[in-house]
Design an enzyme around this catalytic site. Structure first.
Site, PDB file in Angstrom:
ATOM      1  CD  GLN A 122      -2.695   1.049   2.626  1.00 45.84           C
ATOM      2  OE1 GLN A 122      -2.242   0.529   3.650  1.00 45.84           O
ATOM      3  NE2 GLN A 122      -3.921   1.509   2.581  1.00 45.84           N
ATOM      4  N   GLY A 123       0.809   2.046  -1.057  1.00 46.39           N
ATOM      5  CA  GLY A 123       1.607   3.259  -1.175  1.00 46.39           C
ATOM      6  C   GLY A 123       0.815   4.498  -0.806  1.00 46.39           C
ATOM      7  CE1 TYR A 124      -3.816   4.208  -0.605  1.00 49.53           C
ATOM      8  CE2 TYR A 124      -4.887   4.393   1.521  1.00 49.53           C
ATOM      9  CZ  TYR A 124      -4.943   4.083   0.181  1.00 49.53           C
ATOM     10  OH  TYR A 124      -6.128   3.660  -0.354  1.00 49.53           O
ATOM     11  CB  SER A 125       2.348   6.743   5.061  1.00 45.71           C
ATOM     12  OG  SER A 125       1.185   6.443   5.789  1.00 45.71           O
ATOM     13  CB  SER A 157       3.016  -3.246   5.652  1.00 49.23           C
ATOM     14  OG  SER A 157       2.813  -2.414   6.759  1.00 49.23           O
ATOM     15  CD  GLU A 240      -5.708  -0.610   6.569  1.00 50.46           C
ATOM     16  OE1 GLU A 240      -4.526  -0.876   6.793  1.00 50.46           O
ATOM     17  OE2 GLU A 240      -6.112   0.552   6.358  1.00 50.46           O
ATOM     18  CB  SER A 358      -2.287   8.644  14.338  1.00 42.26           C
ATOM     19  OG  SER A 358      -2.975   9.849  14.054  1.00 42.26           O
ATOM     20  CD  GLU A 360      -2.788  11.197  18.423  1.00 44.60           C
ATOM     21  OE1 GLU A 360      -2.684  10.344  17.512  1.00 44.60           O
ATOM     22  OE2 GLU A 360      -2.170  11.114  19.495  1.00 44.60           O
TER      23      GLU A 360
END
Length: 376
Positions: A122-125, A157, A240, A358, A360
């Site tokens: 997964q190429g998100y962050s 990951s 997810e 996160s 938050e």
């Protein structure tokens, strides 16, 4: 015979011989364990029709009901079967392709996922777009019949073993936040992709940095419409937190049982404060299951799934702290340089409230998009 009974019988008959050694391998903080054996198991599952149960039969699924999917994941976890190496493909990108993909994309990408032949990441962050995902800076542009991708992803990951990556990137220059993003399917085995493992507190490296430097993918590997990547990405996040979380909770039950067993052995269970924490953990895990079932029965995943992510990640981190407490002083030492199961749980669970959104950010989503409170 019900699907639950079929699954239980099949798992008992097949987690033998070569695959007997796969029992209990893998999982968060332990993805390095037995990867080749676990991928062979993934293919074995696919060949027997035990992957992608909810998918249409034409793509290898069984069109199984939600109840049957939950039953399989529970039996899989109870059998102590190995952590799935194909879970990102089956649980995240597969359902997203089913929802947003063209017939051509479905025919190309779904069967290899079902068979266990192709693995995904997964190429998100990004360094400046973690919990604030809308700040994505990785960019892509069309060059003839190919998209050219340049940028950096982080905390990716299993990128070091993945064949493909679904990449959220900016394809409309000058746009900001949620606008101008697109969702591309990018092959990992090419000169423009570099993967650098990140060593964690546990000493393992299932997370990675991924650098795209002119990486290319066919223009047909755009999922959804150009500029609508945010909508597609949010759908993926909903999946997810879907049905597989029920199996995840069976794993939590085993971890809690090991913590309780250790507390009894070390005498920590005689401490009324620790005993109260153990009881609270058991009660909260029961609540987690009931809430997960309620959420899954509500239809298509929406922002309310953030409640589940917030709940389980905070609970699991507290369990990690409890795992350390019941060991006493011996838990502070890695004997022979190796972490035991409770030490690994204590260390890796620190990441639970950060990865996949996160705590938050989950609280903000719940407040703004579920409860309708004013935005920040």
């Amino acid at each position: 015979m019900s699907l639950r009974e079929q699954a239980r019988a099949w798992l008992e008959a097949n987690l033998t011989g070569e695959f007997a050694h796969a029992r209990g391998l893998g999982g968060p903080g332990r993805e390095h364990e037995g990867h080749e054996l676990r991928q062979a198991w993934e293919r074995h599952l696919g060949k027997a029709g035990w992957t992608c149960l909810g998918w249409p039969p034409r793509y290898g699924g069984r069109d199984a009901s939600l109840d049957d999917q939950v039953a399989f994941h529970e039996e899989y976890a109870r059998a102590d079967a190995p952590a799935r190496v194909g879970h990102i493909g089956e649980g995240l990108i597969g359902p997203t392709i089913l929802d947003f993909g063209t017939d051509e994309q479905k025919a190309r990408f779904l069967p290899p996922i079902q068979r266990g032949d192709e693995l995904w990441c997964q190429g998100y962050s990004e360094p400046e777009a973690g919990s604030d995902l809308a700040n994505v800076q990785t960019r892509a542009y069309l060059d003839g019949d190919e998209w050219v991708v340049t940028g950096q992803k982080v905390w990716t990951s299993l990128a070091h073993v993945a064949d493909w990556c679904f990449v959220l990137c900016r394809t409309e220059p000058g746009t900001q936040r949620h606008r101008g993003l697109s969702y591309l399917l990018v092959p990992m085995d090419q000169p423009g992709v570099e993967v650098r493992p990140i060593v964690q507190l546990t000493g393992t490296s299932e997370f990675n940095e991924v650098f795209f430097d002119g990486a290319r993918t066919d223009r047909r590997n755009l999922l959804g419409a150009p500029g609508e990547g945010w909508r597609v990405a949010m759908a993926t996040l909903g999946y997810e937190r879907g049905v597989s979380t029920l199996g995840q909770q069976i794993g939590f039950q085993r971890e809690l049982a090991k913590v309780i067993e250790t507390a009894k052995r070390t005498g920590a269970a005689d401490d009324p404060v620790l005993r109260d924490r153990l009881v609270r953990s058991w009660l909260e895990l029961e609540i987690m299951r009931l809430n997960a079932l309620r959420t899954l029965g509500a239809g298509e995943p929406g922002p309310e799934v953030s409640i589940a992510k917030l709940y389980w990640s905070e609970w699991h981190r507290r369990l990690g702290e409890l795992a350390q407490a019941v060991q006493g002083r011996s838990g502070l030492v890695a004997h022979g340089g190796e972490l035991n199961d409770l030490q690994r749980l204590s260390l890796f669970s620190r990441a639970d409230t950060i990865y996949a959104g996160s705590s938050e950010i989950q609280r903000n989503i719940i407040a703004e998009r579920t409860l309708g409170l004013p935005r920040e």
